[in-house]
Design a protein around this motif. Sequence first.
Motif: not given
Length: 184
Positions: A8-14, A34-41
């Motif tokens: 989660d930390q890596i994807y948050l930083e991305a 939650v809306k993310f500007p990058v893909a998540y896992y």
Amino acid sequence: MQILNPLDQIYLEAQQCQKCTTIPIRETYEHYGVKFPVAYYSQEQGGINAKVVFIMESPGTAKGGAAQTGNLKSGGNYDATARNGAKLWQHAEINPKDCFVTNSILHAGMTHEGKMRSPKVNEIKLCSSFVKRIIDVINPPIVVPVGTAALKSLSFIERHPYLKITECAGNKFEWYNRFAFPLC
């Protein structure tokens, strides 16, 4: 304050990364509201305990597709990657809980017109630090780069002799203290 797991930390930083100035449009994906500007896992799959990490090209635009959600089971009729991944798992008798899916770039490569495009080498290089951290956290014995962009991502983490996926697809090689098994 909620403590995040390492992925989660890596994807948050991305999400917060602004290094790729070549990405004019940043798609947002919804994950647990939650809306993310990058893909998540996908937390439905292997996560930190995965034995195999699949690295795709980039998050796609197919709503709910594999490259977008990190879930090869999610693509239905919209995502060829998801269909092919599901076939691979079925034929090889791989449990999806043993797999983790990510991308060579963690945002959608898009043109100014909003159309998908292949990742640029500089984008792959910039995102390779995130991919490396994902691999380091999971520490799988096998990494499966799917396509040339994913293969290039591996070379930015640790050099290997292959420039094109057609040179090595279907053949394992030693890489980064594990095996890489490239697919087209």
